[in-house]
Motif scaffolding. Structure first.
Motif, PDB file in Angstrom:
ATOM      1  N   GLY A  67       0.838  -1.188   0.000  1.00 25.27           N
ATOM      2  CA  GLY A  67       0.000   0.000   0.000  1.00 25.27           C
ATOM      3  C   GLY A  67       0.874   1.240   0.000  1.00 25.27           C
ATOM      4  N   THR A  68       0.316   2.352   0.438  1.00 27.28           N
ATOM      5  CA  THR A  68       1.088   3.594   0.482  1.00 27.28           C
ATOM      6  C   THR A  68       2.291   3.439   1.390  1.00 27.28           C
ATOM      7  N   ARG A  69       2.052   2.891   2.575  1.00 26.01           N
ATOM      8  CA  ARG A  69       3.125   2.554   3.511  1.00 26.01           C
ATOM      9  C   ARG A  69       2.512   1.706   4.619  1.00 26.01           C
ATOM     10  N   GLU A  70       3.374   1.031   5.372  1.00 27.18           N
ATOM     11  CA  GLU A  70       2.885   0.205   6.481  1.00 27.18           C
ATOM     12  C   GLU A  70       2.011   1.041   7.415  1.00 27.18           C
ATOM     13  N   LYS A  71       0.915   0.448   7.861  1.00 24.28           N
ATOM     14  CA  LYS A  71      -0.079   1.041   8.764  1.00 24.28           C
ATOM     15  C   LYS A  71      -1.094   1.921   8.044  1.00 24.28           C
ATOM     16  N   ASN A  72      -0.870   2.241   6.757  1.00 24.72           N
ATOM     17  CA  ASN A  72      -1.842   3.056   6.040  1.00 24.72           C
ATOM     18  C   ASN A  72      -3.100   2.235   5.756  1.00 24.72           C
ATOM     19  N   PRO A  73      -4.286   2.813   5.852  1.00 20.25           N
ATOM     20  CA  PRO A  73      -5.513   2.026   5.648  1.00 20.25           C
ATOM     21  C   PRO A  73      -5.624   1.375   4.271  1.00 20.25           C
ATOM     22  N   ASP A  74      -4.881   1.866   3.272  1.00 18.97           N
ATOM     23  CA  ASP A  74      -4.999   1.268   1.942  1.00 18.97           C
ATOM     24  C   ASP A  74      -4.119   0.031   1.757  1.00 18.97           C
ATOM     25  N   VAL A  75      -3.428  -0.415   2.801  1.00 14.73           N
ATOM     26  CA  VAL A  75      -2.563  -1.591   2.690  1.00 14.73           C
ATOM     27  C   VAL A  75      -3.423  -2.855   2.568  1.00 14.73           C
ATOM     28  N   GLU A  76      -3.180  -3.626   1.503  1.00 11.39           N
ATOM     29  CA  GLU A  76      -3.934  -4.838   1.221  1.00 11.39           C
ATOM     30  C   GLU A  76      -2.986  -6.031   1.121  1.00 11.39           C
ATOM     31  N   ILE A  77      -3.540  -7.222   1.002  1.00 16.14           N
ATOM     32  CA  ILE A  77      -2.760  -8.441   0.803  1.00 16.14           C
ATOM     33  C   ILE A  77      -2.731  -8.746  -0.696  1.00 16.14           C
ATOM     34  N   TRP A  78      -1.519  -8.916  -1.221  1.00 15.62           N
ATOM     35  CA  TRP A  78      -1.308  -9.145  -2.650  1.00 15.62           C
ATOM     36  C   TRP A  78      -0.703 -10.521  -2.870  1.00 15.62           C
ATOM     37  N   VAL A  79      -1.045 -11.133  -3.991  1.00 18.67           N
ATOM     38  CA  VAL A  79      -0.597 -12.493  -4.306  1.00 18.67           C
ATOM     39  C   VAL A  79      -0.053 -12.533  -5.725  1.00 18.67           C
ATOM     40  N   SER A  80       0.980 -13.359  -5.934  1.00 18.98           N
ATOM     41  CA  SER A  80       1.498 -13.644  -7.267  1.00 18.98           C
ATOM     42  C   SER A  80       1.783 -15.131  -7.351  1.00 18.98           C
ATOM     43  N   ARG A  81       1.488 -15.736  -8.508  1.00 15.16           N
ATOM     44  CA  ARG A  81       1.738 -17.167  -8.722  1.00 15.16           C
ATOM     45  C   ARG A  81       2.817 -17.347  -9.785  1.00 15.16           C
ATOM     46  N   HIS A  82       3.619 -18.393  -9.608  1.00 11.97           N
ATOM     47  CA  HIS A  82       4.695 -18.689 -10.554  1.00 11.97           C
ATOM     48  C   HIS A  82       4.308 -19.899 -11.389  1.00 11.97           C
ATOM     49  N   ASP A  83       4.346 -19.764 -12.711  1.00 12.81           N
ATOM     50  CA  ASP A  83       3.912 -20.850 -13.600  1.00 12.81           C
ATOM     51  C   ASP A  83       5.067 -21.739 -14.059  1.00 12.81           C
ATOM     52  N   LYS A  85       7.843 -20.383 -15.174  1.00 11.13           N
ATOM     53  CA  LYS A  85       8.666 -19.501 -15.995  1.00 11.13           C
ATOM     54  C   LYS A  85       8.726 -18.085 -15.436  1.00 11.13           C
ATOM     55  N   THR A  86       7.582 -17.584 -14.985  1.00  8.65           N
ATOM     56  CA  THR A  86       7.538 -16.201 -14.534  1.00  8.65           C
ATOM     57  C   THR A  86       6.448 -16.029 -13.487  1.00  8.65           C
ATOM     58  N   TRP A  87       6.534 -14.927 -12.758  1.00 13.88           N
ATOM     59  CA  TRP A  87       5.524 -14.585 -11.771  1.00 13.88           C
ATOM     60  C   TRP A  87       4.377 -13.822 -12.433  1.00 13.88           C
ATOM     61  N   SER A  88       3.161 -14.109 -12.011  1.00 10.12           N
ATOM     62  CA  SER A  88       1.994 -13.402 -12.526  1.00 10.12           C
ATOM     63  C   SER A  88       1.931 -11.995 -11.938  1.00 10.12           C
ATOM     64  N   PRO A  89       1.209 -11.069 -12.580  1.00 13.15           N
ATOM     65  CA  PRO A  89       1.045  -9.734 -12.003  1.00 13.15           C
ATOM     66  C   PRO A  89       0.415  -9.808 -10.616  1.00 13.15           C
ATOM     67  N   ALA A  90       0.815  -8.909  -9.746  1.00 17.86           N
ATOM     68  CA  ALA A  90       0.288  -8.878  -8.383  1.00 17.86           C
ATOM     69  C   ALA A  90      -1.223  -8.658  -8.396  1.00 17.86           C
ATOM     70  N   LYS A  91      -1.905  -9.415  -7.549  1.00 16.26           N
ATOM     71  CA  LYS A  91      -3.364  -9.343  -7.462  1.00 16.26           C
ATOM     72  C   LYS A  91      -3.771  -9.187  -6.001  1.00 16.26           C
ATOM     73  N   SER A  92      -4.618  -8.216  -5.726  1.00 13.75           N
ATOM     74  CA  SER A  92      -5.124  -8.024  -4.366  1.00 13.75           C
ATOM     75  C   SER A  92      -6.160  -9.102  -4.046  1.00 13.75           C
ATOM     76  N   VAL A  93      -5.996  -9.760  -2.899  1.00 10.96           N
ATOM     77  CA  VAL A  93      -6.925 -10.826  -2.520  1.00 10.96           C
ATOM     78  C   VAL A  93      -7.608 -10.556  -1.183  1.00 10.96           C
ATOM     79  N   ALA A  94      -7.181  -9.519  -0.450  1.00 18.81           N
ATOM     80  CA  ALA A  94      -7.817  -9.219   0.838  1.00 18.81           C
ATOM     81  C   ALA A  94      -7.541  -7.767   1.192  1.00 18.81           C
TER      82      ALA A  94
END
Length: 343
Positions: A67-83, A85-94
């Motif tokens: 997010g903007t920075r630690e403790k900021n309300p816009d901080v979310e949980i992001w996930v990336s999967r590796h196939d 060959k490469t990592w997928s684009p970051a996706k917000s999941v929570a």
């Protein structure tokens, strides 16, 4: 002359920027180092921290908070999967949205892949570590889609930074800690994917030794935890009954600059610790190896440049390799692959 000086300054800045963006591992010639990469180079958030990694039936998966920075309300949980060959684009999941007028930051995701295939993602929500609570989402398709979040029972946080330990009966022993009444460590256990829980009393008083964020190691059936502390050294405790009861917490000889660590027991019986081998600051970031949990040898430096290289996560995958992720300057998540046979 002014134009030449301006051009020279810009070139110097570009060189510094390039060094910052692509700083190599300290020992790229080390035979144990197999690869290094950033999980992402572009993302819709400014800062990141507290990464976690797991191996699913569909490949590697990583998560972190951003997010903007630690403790900021816009901080979310992001996930990336590796196939592979490469990592997928970051996706917000929570996220920490409570209603139209209230939003809290998210913290410290922890991934764990169950033997049956479910992928668990524990994380925290709340204004600060002294007030946060635990939540859990589950994926049944290797991290492509996730369940709705489930708030954990009152008083239960789930694993606070580092991965759970899978017991022989299939239940999860979750290393956790609280910060509202001094820094105190305890253990939580669930046998039904987080529906019901058991919890030990605190393992330390939070005063003589203030400790949080334990990781679990197994020495031939005897468990050890290593914890971040306020006392300048990693703290430890031992269990002879698979986590039901624990010894008095003591300090090790390993330095700890009040920063998170992670560790894993290898299939060959050794254990590996990822930590900042310094009494202050969050550089360098190092790997140490032990055969008994008492004597640790620092064998490899991952980073030693100025800045922050911190909050590592480490697993051993089915091919025997070590996969490490960590915070790189609060701007990226770095992924390093290590051959433990060459440590």
């Amino acid at each position: 002359m002014r134009s030449i000086l301006l051009l020279s300054s810009l070139l110097c800045l570009d060189a510094v920027h390039a060094q910052e963006e692509f700083s190599p591992l300290t020992s790229p010639e080390h035979p144990a180092l197999l690869s290094q990469e950033f999980v992402y180079t572009e993302a819709p958030f400014e800062q990141c921290h507290a990464s976690t990694i797991a191996q699913t039936k569909g490949g590697l998966i990583a998560a972190w908070f951003g997010g903007t920075r630690e403790k900021n309300p816009d901080v979310e949980i992001w996930v990336s999967r590796h196939d592979g060959k490469t990592w997928s684009p970051a996706k917000s999941v929570a996220n920490g949205i409570q209603n139209d007028n209230l939003r809290y930051p998210c913290w410290n995701p922890i991934l764990f892949a169950m033997p049956a295939g479910e992928v668990l993602l524990f994380y925290k929500v709340g204004p600060s570590p002294s007030e946060w609570w635990g939540e859990l989402i589950v994926s049944k398709d290797n991290g492509q889609t996730w369940s709705d979040p489930r708030k954990l029972p009152d008083g239960i946080l789930g694993p606070v930074k580092n991965k759970p330990y899978l017991l022989e009966d299939g239940s999860l022993l979750c290393p956790t800690s609280t910060e509202h009444d001094g820094w105190r460590v305890h253990m939580e256990q669930t046998s039904d994917l987080g529906l019901t829980w058991q919890r030990t009393p605190p393992l330390n008083d939070g005063q003589e030794i203030g400790a949080i964020q334990p990781s679990i190691l197994n020495w031939n059936g005897r468990l050890q935890i290593l914890c971040r502390s306020k006392q300048g050294k990693l703290a430890q405790a031992w269990s002879d009954d698979m986590g039901k009861t624990w010894s008095e917490m003591t300090l090790t000889d390993l330095p700890n600059p009040n920063s998170g660590t992670d560790a894993v027991t290898l299939r060959d019986g050794r254990s590996v610790l990822i930590y900042n081998n310094t009494p202050r600051g969050r550089s360098p970031l190092n790997i140490a190896v032990s055969k008994d949990g008492q004597n640790w040898e620092m064998v490899l430096t991952l980073e030693d440049q100025p800045g922050e290289y911190s909050y590592p996560a480490v697993i051993q995958t089915s091919d025997g390799k070590l996969h490490v992720t960590y915070t790189w300057q609060r701007r990226r998540v770095k992924h390093v692959v290590v051959d433990p046979e060459k440590l």
